[in-house]
Enzyme design. Sequence first.
Site, PDB file in Angstrom:
ATOM      1  N   LYS A  32      -8.728   9.017   5.405  1.00 23.10           N
ATOM      2  CA  LYS A  32      -7.374   8.238   5.158  1.00 23.10           C
ATOM      3  C   LYS A  32      -8.065   6.816   4.665  1.00 23.10           C
ATOM      4  O   LYS A  32      -8.800   6.144   5.601  1.00 23.10           O
ATOM      5  CB  LYS A  32      -6.335   8.212   6.175  1.00 23.10           C
ATOM      6  N   ASP A  59      -3.209   5.762   2.135  1.00 24.47           N
ATOM      7  CA  ASP A  59      -1.887   5.607   2.888  1.00 24.47           C
ATOM      8  C   ASP A  59      -1.405   4.329   2.582  1.00 24.47           C
ATOM      9  O   ASP A  59      -1.533   3.492   3.500  1.00 24.47           O
ATOM     10  CB  ASP A  59      -2.126   6.193   4.475  1.00 24.47           C
ATOM     11  N   LYS A  61       1.774   3.649   1.732  1.00 22.94           N
ATOM     12  CA  LYS A  61       3.268   3.489   2.277  1.00 22.94           C
ATOM     13  C   LYS A  61       4.118   2.561   1.225  1.00 22.94           C
ATOM     14  O   LYS A  61       4.809   1.761   1.689  1.00 22.94           O
ATOM     15  CB  LYS A  61       3.446   3.010   3.668  1.00 22.94           C
ATOM     16  N   HIS A  63       7.178   1.255  -0.588  1.00 21.67           N
ATOM     17  CA  HIS A  63       8.654   1.113  -0.166  1.00 21.67           C
ATOM     18  C   HIS A  63       9.171  -0.177  -0.799  1.00 21.67           C
ATOM     19  O   HIS A  63       8.976  -1.323  -0.399  1.00 21.67           O
ATOM     20  CB  HIS A  63       8.789   0.895   1.217  1.00 21.67           C
ATOM     21  N   ASP A  64       9.916   0.248  -2.136  1.00 21.38           N
ATOM     22  CA  ASP A  64      10.496  -0.999  -2.836  1.00 21.38           C
ATOM     23  C   ASP A  64      11.276  -0.501  -3.779  1.00 21.38           C
ATOM     24  O   ASP A  64      11.828   0.678  -3.551  1.00 21.38           O
ATOM     25  CB  ASP A  64       9.310  -1.423  -3.852  1.00 21.38           C
ATOM     26  N   ILE A  65      11.995  -1.008  -4.747  1.00 19.88           N
ATOM     27  CA  ILE A  65      13.047  -0.545  -5.608  1.00 19.88           C
ATOM     28  C   ILE A  65      12.216   0.507  -6.585  1.00 19.88           C
ATOM     29  O   ILE A  65      11.117   0.643  -6.553  1.00 19.88           O
ATOM     30  CB  ILE A  65      13.730  -1.844  -6.438  1.00 19.88           C
ATOM     31  N   ASN A  67      11.828   1.487  -9.403  1.00 24.91           N
ATOM     32  CA  ASN A  67      11.070   1.414 -10.605  1.00 24.91           C
ATOM     33  C   ASN A  67       9.643   0.883 -10.109  1.00 24.91           C
ATOM     34  O   ASN A  67       8.670   1.094 -10.836  1.00 24.91           O
ATOM     35  CB  ASN A  67      11.654   0.363 -11.734  1.00 24.91           C
ATOM     36  N   THR A 123       4.663   6.911  14.106  1.00 29.50           N
ATOM     37  CA  THR A 123       4.470   7.749  15.309  1.00 29.50           C
ATOM     38  C   THR A 123       4.519   6.680  16.380  1.00 29.50           C
ATOM     39  O   THR A 123       4.562   6.746  17.432  1.00 29.50           O
ATOM     40  CB  THR A 123       3.269   8.442  15.300  1.00 29.50           C
ATOM     41  N   GLN A 192       0.471   4.746  20.235  1.00 31.28           N
ATOM     42  CA  GLN A 192       1.151   5.799  19.655  1.00 31.28           C
ATOM     43  C   GLN A 192       2.252   6.428  20.791  1.00 31.28           C
ATOM     44  O   GLN A 192       1.966   6.416  21.912  1.00 31.28           O
ATOM     45  CB  GLN A 192       0.145   7.347  19.227  1.00 31.28           C
ATOM     46  N   ARG A 213      -9.250   6.395  15.928  1.00 28.01           N
ATOM     47  CA  ARG A 213     -10.065   5.843  17.014  1.00 28.01           C
ATOM     48  C   ARG A 213     -10.866   7.214  17.957  1.00 28.01           C
ATOM     49  O   ARG A 213     -11.987   6.730  18.340  1.00 28.01           O
ATOM     50  CB  ARG A 213      -9.192   5.173  18.125  1.00 28.01           C
TER      51      ARG A 213
END
Length: 238
Positions: A32, A59, A61, A63-65, A67, A123, A192, A213
């Site tokens: 990852k 990874d 992630k 996250h936006d509009i 388009n 998490t 976590q 870890r």
Amino acid sequence: MGTELIVALDYSTADEALDLVDELKETVGWYKVGLELYLNSGGRILSELKMRRRRVFLDLKFHDIPNTVHQAAAWAAGTGVDLITVHALGGQEMMRRAAEGAREGAARAGVKVPQVVGVTVLTSMDKAALAAVGIPDAPQIAVPRLAKLAQAAGLDGVVCSGQELALLKDMTAPFVTVCPGIRPKGASTDDQSRILTPAQAAAEGATYIVVGRPIRLAEDPAQAARAIVKELREGEQK
């Protein structure tokens, strides 16, 4: 195919990360790459991992509009990575456009379409943390709802805590589940909040587990990775 181990390369430099990859080469095929390593390496880490024939979970992630996420997913797919994430809280249209963008980007680059999964509830978050940002439901309610939204949008699966795996067993197959926050028995929980052991995650049918870890900080990372793989195989037999 059983549950697969993905090792989180939570380093600030590509050289540090690649030292671990080379040490684990006989045991681990998936890695990852998160925000810290991707940004600090200027993206170099992706090509280095592919040169070593490793599979890559990017990874970031998104996250936006819709388009913007469409374009970002197309770019990510074009790099040849195998798995990418978007935030399910971005909504169904955003996720639909992400899946569409991944297909388009892979086609332009002549590479395999990566799996696209939606991050449900981090998490590190529990019911109190969700309430603080205006989500009144416990993770056990929010995660299945977001998973159904992700599947309706055409995503391949979700990222969720191992504790929610049992709640997703009625999802229409094939449905990928990526579980971070996995800690071998006796290991520190670190930051976590919702965790399972590798054996428990495998017994619940996780597609992938993500471990950082407990392997990266071990005295013998290769042995730690082998022990986790052994736990996975034992969990699958339960």
